[in-house]
Design a protein around this motif. Structure first.
Motif, PDB file in Angstrom:
ATOM      1  N   GLU A  34       0.833  -1.208   0.000  1.00 36.37           N
ATOM      2  CA  GLU A  34       0.000   0.000   0.000  1.00 36.37           C
ATOM      3  C   GLU A  34       0.865   1.254   0.000  1.00 36.37           C
ATOM      4  OE1 GLU A  34      -4.260  -1.355   1.446  1.00 36.37           O
ATOM      5  OE2 GLU A  34      -3.050  -0.577   3.098  1.00 36.37           O
ATOM      6  N   SER A  35       2.060   1.135   0.557  1.00 39.43           N
ATOM      7  CA  SER A  35       3.022   2.227   0.441  1.00 39.43           C
ATOM      8  C   SER A  35       4.407   1.664   0.690  1.00 39.43           C
ATOM      9  CB  SER A  35       2.728   3.335   1.452  1.00 39.43           C
ATOM     10  OG  SER A  35       2.930   2.870   2.772  1.00 39.43           O
ATOM     11  N   LEU A  36       5.403   2.279   0.074  1.00 41.18           N
ATOM     12  CA  LEU A  36       6.794   1.885   0.303  1.00 41.18           C
ATOM     13  C   LEU A  36       7.665   3.122   0.151  1.00 41.18           C
ATOM     14  CD1 LEU A  36       9.203  -0.037   0.652  1.00 41.18           C
ATOM     15  CD2 LEU A  36       9.070  -0.568  -1.785  1.00 41.18           C
ATOM     16  N   ILE A  37       8.353   3.473   1.233  1.00 40.50           N
ATOM     17  CA  ILE A  37       9.270   4.613   1.209  1.00 40.50           C
ATOM     18  C   ILE A  37      10.683   4.054   1.411  1.00 40.50           C
ATOM     19  CG2 ILE A  37       9.807   6.875   2.216  1.00 40.50           C
ATOM     20  CD1 ILE A  37       6.882   6.703   1.340  1.00 40.50           C
ATOM     21  N   VAL A  38      11.600   4.414   0.525  1.00 39.71           N
ATOM     22  CA  VAL A  38      12.993   3.999   0.687  1.00 39.71           C
ATOM     23  C   VAL A  38      13.878   5.239   0.616  1.00 39.71           C
ATOM     24  CG1 VAL A  38      14.891   2.567  -0.166  1.00 39.71           C
ATOM     25  CG2 VAL A  38      12.524   1.775  -0.439  1.00 39.71           C
ATOM     26  N   ALA A  39      14.549   5.550   1.711  1.00 40.87           N
ATOM     27  CA  ALA A  39      15.505   6.662   1.720  1.00 40.87           C
ATOM     28  C   ALA A  39      16.897   6.041   1.643  1.00 40.87           C
ATOM     29  CB  ALA A  39      15.362   7.494   2.995  1.00 40.87           C
ATOM     30  N   THR A  40      17.549   6.224   0.514  1.00 36.61           N
ATOM     31  CA  THR A  40      18.851   5.575   0.331  1.00 36.61           C
ATOM     32  C   THR A  40      19.991   6.534   0.633  1.00 36.61           C
ATOM     33  OG1 THR A  40      20.299   4.392  -1.181  1.00 36.61           O
ATOM     34  CG2 THR A  40      18.908   6.086  -2.152  1.00 36.61           C
TER      35      THR A  40
END
Lengths: 349, 244
Positions: free
Chosen positions: A31-37
């Motif tokens: 439903e949501s995916l946040i990736v801070a690389t």
């Protein structure tokens, strides 16, 4: 018959150089995916610096919690469990996710689930298709190279692993020799497609009848070849070098995995981990499995490329299975940097 | 105002519940290596014993640094999440100011945490209800710290210095050479008390929980080496992290 209630899990992942949150419905839907690389930061140093990684994790963790909920259009009241990677990984980095998840669980009263990072990588496949059990997974990343037998959604056993370097680690190390910055896998994979296997690097342990790997010999052979050429001022073709290296890695991985498939006869074959994004490896495994007699062919699930690297979606997928198995953690949950899946009995000697 | 405060800045774990200026309860665990395992249960114990929930807390306070990097992050991540989720106020208090507050008599208080090899995270405060900073919180070689004390004493009347924190007794020769009456903190004064953090939190300005970050007072060695090697400037940390 009443409809079964949806189970929503908010998941955290911070074991290395990505801080990620996700909301996963029923272990299958993102439903949501946040990736801070943090890649840009660690590229300054040519590899991940643990203290720098931890500092970046804490900068974003509360912000990306809100983002994951907002993007999924839900509030805390819609969340059934909070999941977090508690190992393996860098201890300082893991502690940010673990501290954040525990605090969130305390503040909301929502139950907490601790997830093994490797179980998470393997469960990226569940976000693509339904896994039928028993299943067999080839888990290849910067820190691990393992063949894992999945008896059911929560009982995993390692049947083979690397005795020295992980495959992804070997990619990064030879990448350095070729002047490719970390993470080197993607570039080496692309170069390999332009070149030919002309150097015949060693395929360590390929004919042994266990399922273990060794990549340090290959790495040394590669580095020696490059150094020797340097000394005699010979210029080697980087595409052929990449192709030769990759062919040696893939030959061993494919050979052993196919043998494991023949022995364990899994219903599903899964790939997971950062190196599962390698096109050469994906194509080869699919081709090798297609060569098996029809009746012996497991269903193949290759996770989406963007879910091969570290992300919280896979942690949410694995956590759903633990949720159904009533495996919850309490507030004493701690980071375990050297957490390992259990080894199969055949490995314990 | 109910304040819940936490220090995980050193190997001494401290959690306190304050009602305005009054410390209702403070619990401490000394020489404890696993703040991650102990912090949340200790908070829960305090809340339960006082028949409160996190939602009853008006303001969260935390030792913001300096201190053990990993330790600081455990406490700060925890209160930042509490405040962010429950829409409560949060403040960060200097670890060194909190140490200085343990000294009641009039004195120049030098607070320092041993950072090995004759280095200290240290500062100078004038004792009081709200200790006044006179030598800024920083990472000092002992000789630089001694010089800062001399300079301050040359321009201000200093009758007495109290050295509080860890590893300062090792420097007794240099401290004696200052020629100012001095003493070392008691065992109680040498550890960080969350109750004192809670008292300092009353007058502190609340911050956005997302922006609550440790005050490390030191860049990582990797960054320092990179800067020396390349001559490139340090960009704000946020420039190095990208959402993909």
């Amino acid at each position: 018959m009443s409809e079964k209630k949806d189970i929503r899990i908010l998941a955290y992942e911070s074991s290395c150089d990505e801080t990620s949150t996700a909301v996963i419905r029923n272990g299958r839907e993102i439903e949501s995916l946040i990736v801070a690389t943090q890649i840009k930061s660690h590229q300054r140093f040519g590899g991940v610096v643990p203290e720098v990684a931890s500092r970046h994790h804490i900068e974003v963790v509360s912000q990306i919690t809100k983002e994951a909920l907002n993007e999924a259009n839900c509030g805390w009241k819609d969340i059934d469990a909070i999941a977090v990677t508690y190992g393996p990984g860098l201890v300082g980095a893991l502690l940010i996710g673990v501290s954040a998840a525990k605090a969130a669980s305390m503040a909301t009263g929502i139950p907490l689930i601790g997830v093994d990072h490797i179980m998470g990588h393997i469960m990226a496949a569940q976000l693509k298709d339904e896994i039928e059990y028993p299943a067999l997974a080839l888990q290849v990343s910067g820190g691990h190279t393992e063949i894992v037998l999945l008896k059911d959604p929560v009982h995993f056993e390692i049947i083979g692993d690397t005795r020295d370097d992980a495959a992804g680690e070997a990619y990064d190390k030879i990448g350095r020799v070729l002047g490719v910055n970390y993470p080197a896998g993607k570039t080496i994979d692309a170069w390999a497609h332009e070149g030919k296997d002309t150097f015949n690097f060693p395929r360590a342990m390929m004919e042994d009848d266990d399922y273990d790997f060794s990549f340090s010999g290959l790495k040394s052979a590669f580095i020696n070849t490059c150094h020797h050429a340097d000394q005699i001022h010979e210029k080697l073709n980087k595409y052929d070098l990449a192709a030769s290296f990759q062919a040696a890695v893939i030959d061993v991985l494919a050979n052993k995995t196919i043998r494991a498939i023949k022995q364990y006869k899994p219903k599903t074959f899964i790939m997971g981990g950062g190196v599962a994004a390698n096109h050469g490896l994906r194509d080869r495994m699919s081709a090798e499995i297609a060569k098996l007699p029809k009746a012996d062919q497991p269903k193949v699930i290759l996770p989406d490329i963007k879910l091969c690297g570290d992300n919280a979606a896979m942690i949410g997928a694995a956590a759903y299975n633990l949720y159904n198995d009533n495996q919850f953690a309490d507030l004493t949950l701690n980071a375990d940097p050297s957490l390992e899946l259990p080894y199969a009995k055949s490995m314990l000697n | 105002m109910k304040i819940l405060s936490v220090s995980t800045a050193t190997n001494h774990l401290s959690v306190a519940l304050n009602e305005d200026q009054q410390v209702i309860v403070e619990k401490n665990e000394r020489d404890e290596r696993n703040h991650s395992e102990h912090l949340d249960p200790l908070i829960e114990e305090i809340l339960k014993e006082n028949k409160l929930t996190l939602n009853d807390i008006d303001r969260f306070a935390v030792a913001i640094g300096p201190g053990s990097y990993t330790g600081l992050r455990i406490g700060i991540t925890t209160v930042k999440m509490f405040a962010s989720i429950l829409n409560k106020e949060v403040v960060g208090i200097s670890t060194l100011q909190a140490l200085a507050k343990g000294v009641k008599e009039p004195a120049l208080v030098i607070t320092g945490l041993d950072a090995r090899n004759d280095n200290y995270f240290a500062a100078g405060y004038i004792s009081g209800d709200i200790p006044k900073n006179v030598i800024p919180d920083g990472h000092y070689k002992i000789d630089v710290l001694i010089k800062a004390i001399q300079e301050y004493a040359a321009q201000n009347k200093v009758d007495k210095i109290v050295f509080v924190g860890s590893g300062l007794e090792k420097q007794d020769e240099k401290i004696k050479a200052l020629n100012i009456p001095y003493e070392y903190g008691t065992d109680e004064q040498n550890v960080i008390h969350a109750g004192l953090i809670g008292q300092l939190a009353i007058d502190a300005q609340p911050v956005d929980p997302d922006k609550l970050l440790p005050r490390y007072l030191r860049r990582t060695q990797a960054e320092v080496d990179w800067h020396k090697k390349t001559g490139k400037p340090f960009e704000p940390d946020s420039h190095y992290v990208e959402e993909v």
